[in-house]
Structures are given as structure tokens and as C-alpha cells.
Design a protein around this motif. Structure first.
Motif, PDB file in Angstrom:
ATOM      1  N   GLY A   1       0.826  -1.188   0.000  1.00  0.00           N
ATOM      2  CA  GLY A   1       0.000   0.000   0.000  1.00  0.00           C
ATOM      3  C   GLY A   1       0.863   1.241   0.000  1.00  0.00           C
ATOM      4  N   ARG A   2       0.212   2.376  -0.276  1.00  0.00           N
ATOM      5  CA  ARG A   2       0.899   3.666  -0.318  1.00  0.00           C
ATOM      6  C   ARG A   2       0.500   4.477   0.902  1.00  0.00           C
ATOM      7  N   ILE A   3       1.501   4.942   1.647  1.00  0.00           N
ATOM      8  CA  ILE A   3       1.272   5.664   2.888  1.00  0.00           C
ATOM      9  C   ILE A   3       1.797   7.092   2.754  1.00  0.00           C
ATOM     10  N   LEU A   4       0.999   8.062   3.182  1.00  0.00           N
ATOM     11  CA  LEU A   4       1.444   9.450   3.276  1.00  0.00           C
ATOM     12  C   LEU A   4       1.748   9.746   4.740  1.00  0.00           C
ATOM     13  N   VAL A   5       2.991  10.120   5.033  1.00  0.00           N
ATOM     14  CA  VAL A   5       3.405  10.514   6.378  1.00  0.00           C
ATOM     15  C   VAL A   5       3.490  12.031   6.415  1.00  0.00           C
ATOM     16  N   VAL A   6       2.813  12.642   7.400  1.00  0.00           N
ATOM     17  CA  VAL A   6       2.806  14.097   7.534  1.00  0.00           C
ATOM     18  C   VAL A   6       3.337  14.453   8.917  1.00  0.00           C
ATOM     19  N   ASP A   7       4.559  14.989   8.962  1.00  0.00           N
ATOM     20  CA  ASP A   7       5.170  15.373  10.227  1.00  0.00           C
ATOM     21  C   ASP A   7       6.201  16.451   9.961  1.00  0.00           C
ATOM     22  N   ASP A   8       6.214  17.490  10.781  1.00  0.00           N
ATOM     23  CA  ASP A   8       7.135  18.596  10.528  1.00  0.00           C
ATOM     24  C   ASP A   8       8.547  18.316  11.022  1.00  0.00           C
ATOM     25  N   GLU A   9       8.744  17.180  11.688  1.00  0.00           N
ATOM     26  CA  GLU A   9      10.088  16.792  12.122  1.00  0.00           C
ATOM     27  C   GLU A   9      10.664  15.802  11.114  1.00  0.00           C
ATOM     28  N   PRO A  10      11.661  16.229  10.313  1.00  0.00           N
ATOM     29  CA  PRO A  10      12.225  15.328   9.290  1.00  0.00           C
ATOM     30  C   PRO A  10      12.714  14.003   9.857  1.00  0.00           C
ATOM     31  N   SER A  11      13.274  14.031  11.078  1.00  0.00           N
ATOM     32  CA  SER A  11      13.791  12.784  11.650  1.00  0.00           C
ATOM     33  C   SER A  11      12.667  11.790  11.909  1.00  0.00           C
ATOM     34  N   VAL A  12      11.503  12.275  12.367  1.00  0.00           N
ATOM     35  CA  VAL A  12      10.362  11.398  12.612  1.00  0.00           C
ATOM     36  C   VAL A  12       9.849  10.827  11.289  1.00  0.00           C
ATOM     37  N   GLY A  13       9.743  11.701  10.295  1.00  0.00           N
ATOM     38  CA  GLY A  13       9.278  11.248   8.990  1.00  0.00           C
ATOM     39  C   GLY A  13      10.166  10.175   8.393  1.00  0.00           C
ATOM     40  N   GLU A  14      11.470  10.357   8.535  1.00  0.00           N
ATOM     41  CA  GLU A  14      12.397   9.386   7.947  1.00  0.00           C
ATOM     42  C   GLU A  14      12.408   8.069   8.708  1.00  0.00           C
ATOM     43  N   ILE A  15      12.237   8.122  10.021  1.00  0.00           N
ATOM     44  CA  ILE A  15      12.159   6.877  10.802  1.00  0.00           C
ATOM     45  C   ILE A  15      10.919   6.081  10.394  1.00  0.00           C
ATOM     46  N   LEU A  16       9.786   6.783  10.277  1.00  0.00           N
ATOM     47  CA  LEU A  16       8.564   6.098   9.861  1.00  0.00           C
ATOM     48  C   LEU A  16       8.694   5.557   8.442  1.00  0.00           C
ATOM     49  N   ARG A  17       9.323   6.336   7.568  1.00  0.00           N
ATOM     50  CA  ARG A  17       9.540   5.852   6.211  1.00  0.00           C
ATOM     51  C   ARG A  17      10.357   4.562   6.227  1.00  0.00           C
ATOM     52  N   LEU A  18      11.424   4.540   7.003  1.00  0.00           N
ATOM     53  CA  LEU A  18      12.303   3.374   7.062  1.00  0.00           C
ATOM     54  C   LEU A  18      11.548   2.133   7.515  1.00  0.00           C
ATOM     55  N   TYR A  19      10.791   2.262   8.606  1.00  0.00           N
ATOM     56  CA  TYR A  19      10.093   1.095   9.147  1.00  0.00           C
ATOM     57  C   TYR A  19       8.966   0.638   8.224  1.00  0.00           C
ATOM     58  N   LEU A  20       8.246   1.580   7.628  1.00  0.00           N
ATOM     59  CA  LEU A  20       7.157   1.209   6.727  1.00  0.00           C
ATOM     60  C   LEU A  20       7.675   0.580   5.441  1.00  0.00           C
ATOM     61  N   GLU A  21       8.762   1.120   4.895  1.00  0.00           N
ATOM     62  CA  GLU A  21       9.318   0.555   3.669  1.00  0.00           C
ATOM     63  C   GLU A  21       9.871  -0.842   3.914  1.00  0.00           C
ATOM     64  N   ARG A  22      10.386  -1.088   5.098  1.00  0.00           N
ATOM     65  CA  ARG A  22      10.851  -2.450   5.434  1.00  0.00           C
ATOM     66  C   ARG A  22       9.705  -3.455   5.366  1.00  0.00           C
ATOM     67  N   GLU A  23       8.481  -2.976   5.615  1.00  0.00           N
ATOM     68  CA  GLU A  23       7.307  -3.859   5.578  1.00  0.00           C
ATOM     69  C   GLU A  23       6.659  -3.906   4.205  1.00  0.00           C
ATOM     70  N   GLY A  24       7.281  -3.242   3.227  1.00  0.00           N
ATOM     71  CA  GLY A  24       6.788  -3.318   1.861  1.00  0.00           C
ATOM     72  C   GLY A  24       5.885  -2.181   1.427  1.00  0.00           C
ATOM     73  N   PHE A  25       5.713  -1.160   2.272  1.00  0.00           N
ATOM     74  CA  PHE A  25       4.873  -0.025   1.901  1.00  0.00           C
ATOM     75  C   PHE A  25       5.661   0.967   1.051  1.00  0.00           C
TER      76      PHE A  25
END
Length: 228
Positions: free
Chosen positions: A2-26
Motif C-alpha cells: 500500500g501507499r502511505i502518506l506521512v505528515v510530520d514537521d520533524e524530518p527525523s520522525v518522517g524518515e524513521i517512519l519511512r524506514l520502518y514502513l518501507e521495510r514492511e513493503g509499503f
């Protein structure tokens, strides 16, 4: 997955969520302010939005309200721990779930999977149309009609109404509704159910339906149909 949109003004939070979600195939897109979030949902197809509340340009409540004006995409809000009013307001605006900060990225991934799983038909039994009085619910088409008039529901509102409609005149506790509609891995409280019931009643009755969802004080709710 699936495609996920992450909205957060802290780049570090956004990148951590991106990393974990992409590991799961998103497939993940990250934006950093509210205006960009609304535009992204308008222009692209996403399966879910992870939405922080404290954002520049437009806050998370405004973003949720604007997205709900044109889309039923699932929204999970990221809220400050202990801010109950934030969570309740987010749910009233149409959010499907919330995760309090600070959070575990693994918990966020689990919530994303749970919301997406609950938003999809699980078996052929759900590929049916339920007709109860003035109410028609088509699970496969994700449509709700009241006396022939379509009403807009969020994914969780739809699943809650559908579950109650499958069991007319049967009373369910708030805890049971959390279990059935949100899943075992939902960590919210029973006021989440109350908020969604309130919104459903408003939408159904605004479309001309009689009061169908009844409160059984001290216990829970039921969808009640009067005997012909």
C-alpha cells in the motif's frame, strides 16, 4: 502492500517512519506541512495517512477536516501523550485511530496494518448487501444509502455500522465493538466508540433515517429495528 502518506514537521520522525514502513513493503511519501498534505491527497492515490497534529501552515485538525470533505481515506493521528482532548477532537473530525507520542515505530506499523486490514473485506460473507428498513449497506461497494440517498462515512464508521447491521437488535458492549471493529491491537479507550456512534447518528438522521442506533445505558449499543 500500500501507499502511505506521512505528515510530520520533524524530518527525523518522517524518515524513521519511512524506514520502518518501507521495510514492511509499503511505498511511503513524506511531507512536512499541512498544506502539502492536503494537496498530496488531492493529487495522488494513497491507502492511508499518518498525520501529526502540530504542523506549520495548517494544523492536523484542519488537515483532517479538509481531507474528510472529499475523501474517506483512513487517517491515523499522531498525538501528544496525555492530550485526551486532542484524540477526541481528531476522532470527531473523522480520524480512524490515533497513536500517542512518543511512540514505537513498530507500534505505528502495527496500527497501519490493522487499519488497512479492517478496511478490506475479509471473506465472501462480507460481499453482501444488508437491507434494514430505510438503510442499505453494500460492503463490497463501500456504500451506505438511507432511503436511497448516499451518505459519506469514514472507513471505521462504515465498519461499525456494518457490524451493527449484521446483528440487528443485539446489544454489544463498547469493549466488544472495539474488539470487532478496531481489532485486538487497538489500544484506545471506549470513548472512541462513543465518538463514532455520535457521528453515525448525526449522518443517518440528517439523511432522514429514524433513530436506529440505540444506547443501552451502562452497557453499549445496538441497531434497533421496530417489528413490522
Amino acid at each position: 502492500m500500500g501507499r502511505i502518506l506521512v505528515v510530520d514537521d520533524e524530518p527525523s520522525v518522517g524518515e524513521i517512519l519511512r524506514l520502518y514502513l518501507e521495510r514492511e513493503g509499503f511505498e511511503v511519501t513524506v511531507v512536512y506541512d499541512g498544506e502539502a498534505a492536503v494537496e498530496a491527497v488531492k493529487r495522488h492515490s494513497f491507502d492511508l495517512v499518518l498525520l501529526d497534529l502540530m504542523l506549520p501552515k495548517k494544523d492536523g485538525w484542519t488537515v483532517c477536516r479538509e481531507i474528510r470533505s472529499f475523501s474517506t481515506i483512513p487517517i491515523i493521528m499522531l498525538t501528544a501523550r496525555g492530550e485526551e482532548v486532542d484524540r477526541i477532537l481528531g476522532l470527531e473530525l473523522g480520524a480512524d485511530d490515533y497513536v500517542p507520542k512518543p511512540f514505537s515505530p513498530r507500534e505505528v506499523v502495527a496500527r497501519v496494518k490493522a487499519v488497512l486490514r479492517r478496511g478490506k473485506p475479509q471473506d465472501t460473507a462480507k460481499h453482501q448487501v444488508v437491507r434494514l428498513g430505510p438503510l442499505v449497506i453494500d460492503h463490497e461497494a463501500r456504500k451506505v444509502l438511507v432511503q436511497g440517498t448516499p451518505i459519506s462515512t469514514t472507513p471505521k464508521e462504515f465498519e461499525l455500522l456494518y457490524f451493527l447491521a449484521l446483528h440487528p437488535n443485539r446489544v454489544f458492549s463498547r469493549e466488544k465493538l472495539l474488539e470487532e471493529v478496531w481489532g485486538y491491537d487497538f489500544l484506545g479507550d471506549t470513548r472512541t466508540v462513543d465518538t463514532h456512534i455520535k457521528r453515525l447518528r448525526e449522518k443517518l438522521e440528517a439523511a432522514g433515517a429514524p433513530p436506529l442506533i440505540k444506547t443501552v445505558w451502562g452497557y453499549g449499543y445496538k441497531l434497533e429495528l421496530e417489528e413490522p
